[in-house]
Design an enzyme around this catalytic site. Sequence first.
Site, PDB file in Angstrom:
ATOM      1  N   GLU A  18       0.871  -1.165   0.000  1.00 45.28           N
ATOM      2  CA  GLU A  18       0.000   0.000   0.000  1.00 45.28           C
ATOM      3  C   GLU A  18       0.917   1.227   0.000  1.00 45.28           C
ATOM      4  OE1 GLU A  18      -2.827   0.351   3.242  1.00 45.28           O
ATOM      5  OE2 GLU A  18      -3.541   2.261   2.427  1.00 45.28           O
ATOM      6  N   ARG A  48       5.744 -12.954   9.595  1.00 42.77           N
ATOM      7  CA  ARG A  48       6.241 -11.574   9.451  1.00 42.77           C
ATOM      8  C   ARG A  48       7.623 -11.454  10.042  1.00 42.77           C
ATOM      9  NH1 ARG A  48       2.297  -7.624   8.683  1.00 42.77           N
ATOM     10  NH2 ARG A  48       3.559  -5.870   9.369  1.00 42.77           N
ATOM     11  N   LYS A  81       4.455   0.763   9.387  1.00 43.83           N
ATOM     12  CA  LYS A  81       4.509   2.048   8.698  1.00 43.83           C
ATOM     13  C   LYS A  81       3.812   3.130   9.508  1.00 43.83           C
ATOM     14  CE  LYS A  81       3.005   0.142   4.895  1.00 43.83           C
ATOM     15  NZ  LYS A  81       2.454  -0.081   3.548  1.00 43.83           N
TER      16      LYS A  81
HETATM   17  P1  ATP Z   1       2.589  -2.128   7.884  1.00 42.69           P
HETATM   18  O1  ATP Z   1       1.894  -2.807   9.010  1.00 42.69           O
HETATM   19  O2  ATP Z   1       3.999  -1.780   8.172  1.00 42.69           O
HETATM   20  O3  ATP Z   1       1.826  -0.969   7.318  1.00 42.69           O
HETATM   21  P2  ATP Z   1       1.496  -3.704   5.824  1.00 42.69           P
HETATM   22  O4  ATP Z   1       1.414  -5.173   5.864  1.00 42.69           O
HETATM   23  O5  ATP Z   1       0.244  -2.951   6.059  1.00 42.69           O
HETATM   24  O6  ATP Z   1       2.664  -3.231   6.770  1.00 42.69           O
HETATM   25  P3  ATP Z   1       1.629  -3.471   3.016  1.00 42.69           P
HETATM   26  O7  ATP Z   1       2.124  -2.344   2.202  1.00 42.69           O
HETATM   27  O8  ATP Z   1       0.196  -3.779   2.980  1.00 42.69           O
HETATM   28  O9  ATP Z   1       2.109  -3.186   4.496  1.00 42.69           O
HETATM   29  O10 ATP Z   1       2.492  -4.771   2.731  1.00 42.69           O
HETATM   30  C1  ATP Z   1       2.878  -5.239   1.467  1.00 42.69           C
HETATM   31  C2  ATP Z   1       3.344  -6.661   1.631  1.00 42.69           C
HETATM   32  O11 ATP Z   1       4.443  -6.716   2.529  1.00 42.69           O
HETATM   33  C3  ATP Z   1       2.260  -7.547   2.204  1.00 42.69           C
HETATM   34  O12 ATP Z   1       2.213  -8.740   1.452  1.00 42.69           O
HETATM   35  C4  ATP Z   1       2.690  -7.800   3.607  1.00 42.69           C
HETATM   36  O13 ATP Z   1       2.265  -9.055   4.043  1.00 42.69           O
HETATM   37  C5  ATP Z   1       4.209  -7.696   3.509  1.00 42.69           C
HETATM   38  N1  ATP Z   1       4.778  -7.284   4.785  1.00 42.69           N
HETATM   39  C6  ATP Z   1       4.517  -6.166   5.481  1.00 42.69           C
HETATM   40  N2  ATP Z   1       5.181  -6.147   6.648  1.00 42.69           N
HETATM   41  C7  ATP Z   1       5.898  -7.290   6.706  1.00 42.69           C
HETATM   42  C8  ATP Z   1       6.794  -7.869   7.653  1.00 42.69           C
HETATM   43  N3  ATP Z   1       7.067  -7.253   8.793  1.00 42.69           N
HETATM   44  N4  ATP Z   1       7.354  -9.056   7.361  1.00 42.69           N
HETATM   45  C9  ATP Z   1       7.083  -9.675   6.203  1.00 42.69           C
HETATM   46  N5  ATP Z   1       6.255  -9.196   5.269  1.00 42.69           N
HETATM   47  C10 ATP Z   1       5.660  -8.021   5.506  1.00 42.69           C
HETATM   48 MG    MG Z   2      -1.421  -3.295   4.828  1.00 43.35          MG
END
Ligand code: ATP
Ligand code: MG
Length: 561
Positions: A33, A260, A270
């Site tokens: 995102e 994760r 984020k």
């Molecule tokens: P955040 O909680 O930091 O906003 P998010 O999962 O909402 O992270 P996205 O931009 O939606 O962020 O994530 C894009 C991809 O990265 C998704 O497939 C998510 O599962 C993966 N991802 C995000 N954070 C992690 C992490 N800490 N470890 C492994 N994969 C991750």
């Molecule tokens: Mg997300």
Amino acid sequence: MEERSLNFIEQIVEKDLQEGKNDGRIQTRFPPEPNGYLHIGHVKAICMDFGIAERYNGVCNLRFDDTNPVKEDVEYVDSIQQDIAWLGFRWGNIYYASDYFQQLYDLAIRFIKEGKAYVDEQTAEQIAEQKGTPTEPGTGSPYRNRPVEENLRLFQAMQNGDVEDGKMVLRAKIDMANPNMHFRDPIMYRIITTHPHHRTGRRWNVYPMYDFAHGQSDYFEGVTHSICTLEFVVHRPLYDWFIDQFADSEYRPHQYEFNRLNITYTVMSKRKMLQLVKEGLVAGWDDPRMPTVCGLRRRGYSPQAIRTFIDKIGYTKVEGMIDLGLLEHTVREDLKETAPRVCAIFEPVKLVITNYEGDGEVVSADYIDGHPELGSREMPFARELYIERGDFQEEGSKDFYRLSPGGREVRLKSAYIIQATGCDKDTDGRITTVYATYDPTSKSGTEGGSRKTKSTINWVECRSCVEAEARLYDRLFAVENPSADERDFRELLNPDSLKVTTCLVESALKKEKKRLPVQNGVHEQHHYQFLKHGYFVVDPDSNDDKLVFNRTASLKDNWQK
Ligand code: ATP
Ligand code: MG
């Protein structure tokens, strides 16, 4: 890179290939995102998504999950692309969930017509109250059985901008008693009129929710393996259900989940990082203490070091916490091989070699001892040098191997052997000058240069050395797991995470006194090892007037008790 055993997702992919699934086609996607910069957690997903495609001759597309204009911005879209390219990955296509807004809207209309969706006018709180618990069924909304025509009219009104944000949502009509809470009439669409979308502007007033957008996007694109993190396990049945409602072929994308990445002494969200940036608690997304890709880059982590780390931790199906020490260890191992070694003096004291008569002498030294192929430089040598204050002791002692009057012979790194003879002090008793004599036959690289001493000390020549700012970074948080603490994470920052100091570096580093070259929007990394002090990288703040270095890592793990 050394061959490692297959991770569990690679095993699944190999089995699918053997069974001829999807005609042997492998397609993944990385779906960030664009509401923040990428962090090292994302890199774990990137290495998986792009890695699978590379390894099995497939394709990995970059898909921006841009379904919430309130938080999203092109700044993030651009930085995400830069970071992925810098890490060394190549996407097939770039897609946006917003590419499918029309298709998804049409699909929502179809759901309404088939009696599978309805417009709910309750507040978010009322909807939450009716959800029930995992052991108790929820209660149906009073609007659940609205006639199709009314739902169509209201959904249209939502899109037309005739309904205020938050006053109505479109919900799937599934099962309010399902043991999987995600089936209890999940929200498909909400109204957002407050912010224009970074790509579609004001065209849409309704935006699809993650659950209604993600699987559909995978299906539209032909994704075969939709890989994400474990918190989506509970969403998977709904992911499948939505697709089953409209799919017109046998093909199905499948979702797989891995653990994760969480690392000690930092946060991996984020939202929290944005707070740190907005509140000025760090210098920006690329602050070298941040676990963002741009922060790690500015700190001096190479793409290879980051990818090696991800390789080391592997992929499992259980959540856990990785020791920050492992990340630091990986960067040390990476830089050990290639970082040029140079002298930098942090607490200088002048050294005068009283019997030295030379003028304009230079000593030539390899950047890495024993590796002339990795380059060398010339160091001006003269009668007056700076050495580390701690390398001289007036009293000396049995186990002090460095300079002390009447004491041992000590080698000046890559130059001559000297012996201290005395020192001057100011009225406070602080040493101002150290005196020594040198042995003219002991120059490194000559026959006498092989003579061994118990210790070697670093030096820079007084007239040619350059002053530099050194930013000494340490872990961002003072506690191991700031996210599990009951205190607000912003109260848990390590007050000593940044110390700014100056040092004197040898003249070879004058060449870094300029703007760092930028390639594809990303500055180059010029790494060094400051002998006995740690790994440093030139900071982009450097210019013709000033030289700034960031400490990437100390030479040893200082936190290990
Ligand atoms: P955040 O909680 O930091 O906003 P998010 O999962 O909402 O992270 P996205 O931009 O939606 O962020 O994530 C894009 C991809 O990265 C998704 O497939 C998510 O599962 C993966 N991802 C995000 N954070 C992690 C992490 N800490 N470890 C492994 N994969 C991750
Ligand atoms: Mg997300």
